[in-house]
Scaffold this motif. Structure first.
Motif, PDB file in Angstrom:
ATOM      1  N   ASP A  19     -23.087 -10.241  10.326  1.00  0.00           N
ATOM      2  CA  ASP A  19     -22.631 -11.364  10.940  1.00  0.00           C
ATOM      3  C   ASP A  19     -23.642 -12.600  11.134  1.00  0.00           C
ATOM      4  N   GLU A 117     -18.725  -6.324   6.995  1.00  0.00           N
ATOM      5  CA  GLU A 117     -19.048  -6.472   8.369  1.00  0.00           C
ATOM      6  C   GLU A 117     -18.843  -5.017   8.755  1.00  0.00           C
ATOM      7  N   HIS A 158      -5.730  -2.185  12.492  1.00  0.00           N
ATOM      8  CA  HIS A 158      -4.564  -3.198  11.869  1.00  0.00           C
ATOM      9  C   HIS A 158      -4.863  -3.837  10.708  1.00  0.00           C
ATOM     10  N   HIS A 159      -6.389  -4.028  10.343  1.00  0.00           N
ATOM     11  CA  HIS A 159      -6.533  -4.680   9.143  1.00  0.00           C
ATOM     12  C   HIS A 159      -6.837  -3.511   7.993  1.00  0.00           C
ATOM     13  N   GLY A 167     -12.929  -5.182   8.668  1.00  0.00           N
ATOM     14  CA  GLY A 167     -12.489  -5.604  10.132  1.00  0.00           C
ATOM     15  C   GLY A 167     -12.525  -4.704  11.161  1.00  0.00           C
ATOM     16  N   ASP A 195      -2.892  -9.010  18.556  1.00  0.00           N
ATOM     17  CA  ASP A 195      -4.404  -9.300  18.303  1.00  0.00           C
ATOM     18  C   ASP A 195      -4.479 -10.704  17.823  1.00  0.00           C
ATOM     19  N   HIS A 197      -6.443 -11.674  15.320  1.00  0.00           N
ATOM     20  CA  HIS A 197      -6.515 -11.734  13.987  1.00  0.00           C
ATOM     21  C   HIS A 197      -5.360 -11.263  13.311  1.00  0.00           C
ATOM     22  N   PHE A 225     -11.175 -14.901   9.945  1.00  0.00           N
ATOM     23  CA  PHE A 225     -10.984 -13.720   9.396  1.00  0.00           C
ATOM     24  C   PHE A 225      -9.549 -13.178   9.547  1.00  0.00           C
ATOM     25  N   GLY A 321      -8.157  -5.276  18.902  1.00  0.00           N
ATOM     26  CA  GLY A 321      -9.703  -5.768  18.929  1.00  0.00           C
ATOM     27  C   GLY A 321      -9.764  -6.323  20.391  1.00  0.00           C
ATOM     28  N   TYR A 323     -13.279  -8.308  22.641  1.00  0.00           N
ATOM     29  CA  TYR A 323     -14.991  -8.036  22.509  1.00  0.00           C
ATOM     30  C   TYR A 323     -15.851  -8.606  23.790  1.00  0.00           C
TER      31      TYR A 323
HETATM   32  C1  OKS Z   1     -16.957 -11.493  10.602  1.00  0.00           C
HETATM   33  C2  OKS Z   1     -16.163 -11.054  11.597  1.00  0.00           C
HETATM   34  C3  OKS Z   1     -15.319 -10.031  11.324  1.00  0.00           C
HETATM   35  C4  OKS Z   1     -14.262 -10.145  12.367  1.00  0.00           C
HETATM   36  C5  OKS Z   1     -13.560  -8.830  12.247  1.00  0.00           C
HETATM   37  C6  OKS Z   1     -12.231  -8.862  13.213  1.00  0.00           C
HETATM   38  C7  OKS Z   1     -12.087  -7.538  14.025  1.00  0.00           C
HETATM   39  C8  OKS Z   1     -10.857  -7.747  14.830  1.00  0.00           C
HETATM   40  N1  OKS Z   1     -18.230 -12.161  10.866  1.00  0.00           N
HETATM   41  N2  OKS Z   1      -9.599  -7.618  14.161  1.00  0.00           N
HETATM   42  O1  OKS Z   1      -8.530  -7.660  14.903  1.00  0.00           O
HETATM   43  O2  OKS Z   1     -10.720  -8.085  16.042  1.00  0.00           O
END
Ligand code: OKS
Ligand code: MG
Ligand code: ZN
Length: 343
Positions: A19, A117, A158-159, A167, A195, A197, A225, A321, A323
């Motif tokens: 990151d 990542e 989900h990714h 992800g 989410d 993303h 992302f 997600g 965080y």
């Molecule tokens: C890279 C950022 C990566 C983000 C991943 C997304 C994770 C997430 N510096 N997906 O729902 O929360």
């Protein structure tokens, strides 16, 4: 509402996330799930169950067999190759190159991923398997008559595409859940991804199918992302045309704006007349989330839960997600409590 949770999530304890040009402590860390579980208990949301073991078959209804066995052996291959750190993909088949599976582990990591990542170490396989079992146990409970169940999945899903990780995701728990409903005779299933993303993996898995409606609200992929999927002109293909909906929002979007998209999503879901609903629940839409840019407040998650309940469908929530670990418990459980009528 019942919650399904597996302590095996804690086997996913990687030390690195690439990151900003640094290897940082991952945002997707064990305390996320533990904080949500503590809030579930503290609020007496309902019984907390450990998952049953479903084996690999329901996973392979969504993921390719070669991808599944890659994830199983990836860490051992990495160690056998004498690599000193965590397994991180660093090379991909760019435009004009060949999408062919190489023998070497560096090539295989790139072949089965779309981003760098998400590091892999020893416990990742066990945790990803447990996370899918959590979702499948929740699905079984709902198929058995529960109105709604909270699948406290970690790692998220989900990714993940049929044969790609990235992800922070390995197995697409929401897609596996929807497919399980389909395989048990539920004619039409809707997946609502709230989410922050785009749920690129979920979209891709069902992109040419009309039996699973996929809807995602998310930050503009032009800015965040996963960057290469999730735009509003992606509506599905072939039989799936008209069965994928992306609702894209800019930085600083508050609930008053975001919820208009939620209304659009709910109307589409109602028109589709699904017999079950899977909610890919991320709370990284929160105003204090460290990697996202929406402005939802803790109270908004109660309202969101209430709106989802009004769809009147058997519902599985799969955790994705979120965080801001301090608030993640309150925010996630607020969705469940809003669903159950708390104002
Ligand atoms: C890279 C950022 C990566 C983000 C991943 C997304 C994770 C997430 N510096 N997906 O729902 O929360
Ligand atoms: Mg989304
Ligand atoms: Zn997210």
């Amino acid at each position: 509402m019942k919650t399904v949770f597996s302590p095996l999530h804690a086997r996913r304890t990687v030390k690195t996330e690439l990151d900003g040009g640094l290897l940082i402590e991952p945002h997707e860390k064990p305390s996320r799930a533990e904080t949500i579980l503590a809030r579930v208990r503290n609020q007496a949301l309902g019984e907390v169950l450990e998952p049953e073991e479903f084996g690999l078959e329901p996973i392979k209804r969504v993921h390719t067999a070669d991808y599944v066995s890659f994830l199983e052996t990836c860490w051992d291959e990495w160690v056998a190759a004498g690599k000193p750190g965590e397994a991180i993909p660093a090379v991909w088949a760019g435009r004009g190159m060949r999408h062919r599976l190489p023998k070497d582990i560096d090539g295989r990591l790139g072949y089965y991923s779309f981003a760098a990542e998400t590091s892999i170490t020893e416990g990742t396989w066990d945790a990803a398997r447990a996370s899918a079992n959590v979702a499948l146990t929740a699905q079984k409970l709902v198929a058995g008559g529960e109105r709604a169940v909270f699948a406290l999945c970690r790692p998220p899903g989900h990714h993940a595409h049929a044969d790609l990780f990235g992800g922070y995701c390995f197995f697409n728990n929401a897609a596996i859940t929807a497919q399980a409903f389909r395989d048990q005779g539920y004619q039409r299933v809707a997946i609502l991804d709230v989410d922050f993303h785009h749920g690129n993996g979920t979209q891709a898995i069902f992109y040419n199918r009309s039996d699973v409606l996929t809807i995602s609200l998310h930050g503009d992929p032009d800015l965040v992302f996963p960057h290469f999927l999730g735009f509003e002109d992606e509506i599905g293909e072939g039989d799936g045309e008209g069965y994928n909906l992306n609702l894209v929002y800019p930085p600083n979007t508050p609930y008053s704006t975001w919820s208009q998209g939620l209304e659009t999503a709910c109307r589409q879901i109602e028109a589709f007349r699904p017999t079950a609903l899977v909610v890919a629940l991320g709370v990284d839409t929160f105003e204090e989330d460290p990697i996202s840019f929406f402005k939802l407040t803790s109270g908004d998650y109660l309202t969101l839960g209430k709106r989802i309940e009004q769809l009147g469908l058997p519902t599985v929530f799969t955790m994705e997600g979120g965080y801001d670990v301090e608030a993640i418990g309150v925010n996630a459980v607020n969705v469940m409590q809003g669903f159950e009528g708390k104002e």
